[in-house]
Scaffold this motif. Sequence first.
Motif, PDB file in Angstrom:
ATOM      1  N   GLY A  52     -14.987 -82.732 -11.673  1.00  0.00           N
ATOM      2  CA  GLY A  52     -14.003 -81.942 -12.519  1.00  0.00           C
ATOM      3  C   GLY A  52     -14.294 -80.518 -12.503  1.00  0.00           C
ATOM      4  O   GLY A  52     -13.075 -79.777 -12.242  1.00  0.00           O
ATOM      5  N   MET A  53     -15.332 -79.862 -12.253  1.00  0.00           N
ATOM      6  CA  MET A  53     -15.490 -78.418 -12.226  1.00  0.00           C
ATOM      7  C   MET A  53     -14.978 -77.990 -10.714  1.00  0.00           C
ATOM      8  O   MET A  53     -14.295 -76.981 -10.808  1.00  0.00           O
ATOM      9  N   ALA A  54     -15.028 -78.815  -9.819  1.00  0.00           N
ATOM     10  CA  ALA A  54     -14.543 -78.403  -8.441  1.00  0.00           C
ATOM     11  C   ALA A  54     -13.221 -78.548  -8.435  1.00  0.00           C
ATOM     12  O   ALA A  54     -12.281 -77.480  -8.054  1.00  0.00           O
ATOM     13  N   LEU A  55     -12.324 -79.397  -9.014  1.00  0.00           N
ATOM     14  CA  LEU A  55     -10.955 -79.233  -9.206  1.00  0.00           C
ATOM     15  C   LEU A  55     -10.452 -78.354 -10.031  1.00  0.00           C
ATOM     16  O   LEU A  55      -9.589 -77.509  -9.629  1.00  0.00           O
ATOM     17  N   SER A  63      -0.683 -73.064 -10.581  1.00  0.00           N
ATOM     18  CA  SER A  63      -0.799 -74.296  -9.802  1.00  0.00           C
ATOM     19  C   SER A  63      -0.059 -75.740 -10.321  1.00  0.00           C
ATOM     20  O   SER A  63       0.406 -75.729 -11.806  1.00  0.00           O
ATOM     21  N   ASP A  64      -0.219 -76.525  -9.898  1.00  0.00           N
ATOM     22  CA  ASP A  64       0.528 -77.764 -10.249  1.00  0.00           C
ATOM     23  C   ASP A  64      -0.297 -78.535 -11.549  1.00  0.00           C
ATOM     24  O   ASP A  64      -1.711 -78.382 -11.284  1.00  0.00           O
ATOM     25  N   ASP A  65       0.247 -78.895 -12.439  1.00  0.00           N
ATOM     26  CA  ASP A  65      -0.328 -79.190 -13.594  1.00  0.00           C
ATOM     27  C   ASP A  65      -1.216 -80.426 -13.423  1.00  0.00           C
ATOM     28  O   ASP A  65      -2.225 -80.746 -14.090  1.00  0.00           O
ATOM     29  N   ASN A  66      -0.932 -81.292 -12.323  1.00  0.00           N
ATOM     30  CA  ASN A  66      -1.796 -82.573 -12.079  1.00  0.00           C
ATOM     31  C   ASN A  66      -3.221 -82.174 -11.727  1.00  0.00           C
ATOM     32  O   ASN A  66      -4.069 -83.130 -12.100  1.00  0.00           O
ATOM     33  N   ILE A  67      -3.258 -81.088 -10.939  1.00  0.00           N
ATOM     34  CA  ILE A  67      -4.623 -80.540 -10.768  1.00  0.00           C
ATOM     35  C   ILE A  67      -5.609 -80.429 -12.213  1.00  0.00           C
ATOM     36  O   ILE A  67      -6.454 -80.901 -12.130  1.00  0.00           O
ATOM     37  N   LEU A  68      -4.751 -79.418 -12.839  1.00  0.00           N
ATOM     38  CA  LEU A  68      -5.614 -79.143 -14.166  1.00  0.00           C
ATOM     39  C   LEU A  68      -5.868 -80.440 -14.956  1.00  0.00           C
ATOM     40  O   LEU A  68      -7.060 -80.614 -15.575  1.00  0.00           O
ATOM     41  N   GLN A 101      -2.604 -77.356 -23.795  1.00  0.00           N
ATOM     42  CA  GLN A 101      -1.297 -76.586 -23.823  1.00  0.00           C
ATOM     43  C   GLN A 101      -0.278 -76.937 -22.950  1.00  0.00           C
ATOM     44  O   GLN A 101       0.843 -77.103 -23.451  1.00  0.00           O
ATOM     45  N   LYS A 102      -0.673 -77.418 -21.740  1.00  0.00           N
ATOM     46  CA  LYS A 102       0.384 -77.860 -20.672  1.00  0.00           C
ATOM     47  C   LYS A 102       0.780 -79.115 -21.229  1.00  0.00           C
ATOM     48  O   LYS A 102       2.057 -79.442 -21.157  1.00  0.00           O
TER      49      LYS A 102
END
Length: 105
Positions: A52-55, A63-68, A101-102
Amino acid sequence: MRGLCDNLDIAVDEGLLEKKGDQLRFSHDCIQEAVYNTLPADERCLFHHVCGMALASFSTPESDDNILLAAVNQINLGGPSAIQDTSKSFTIATVNLRAGQKAMA
């Protein structure tokens, strides 16, 4: 590294993994679950946290919300016990806030 690649090739040959291009995936959910469950719980939590921290390090406001969202999911699966460096707590809270928030937007 060669030993790892050899073992992955064996897993593909045995049908445990499927290779599509340069990606590998488990050939069945039950295989993935069985492998996952062989890890002790504390190692699973740490693994989720590290992933998770790497992502999260790749996630930017643009960036793409999916990564977050994937990053936050992994961090949260790790749970509080996986946080070995308490100075990262602010970063984790910030990433969770951004994801919330996203999700609300």
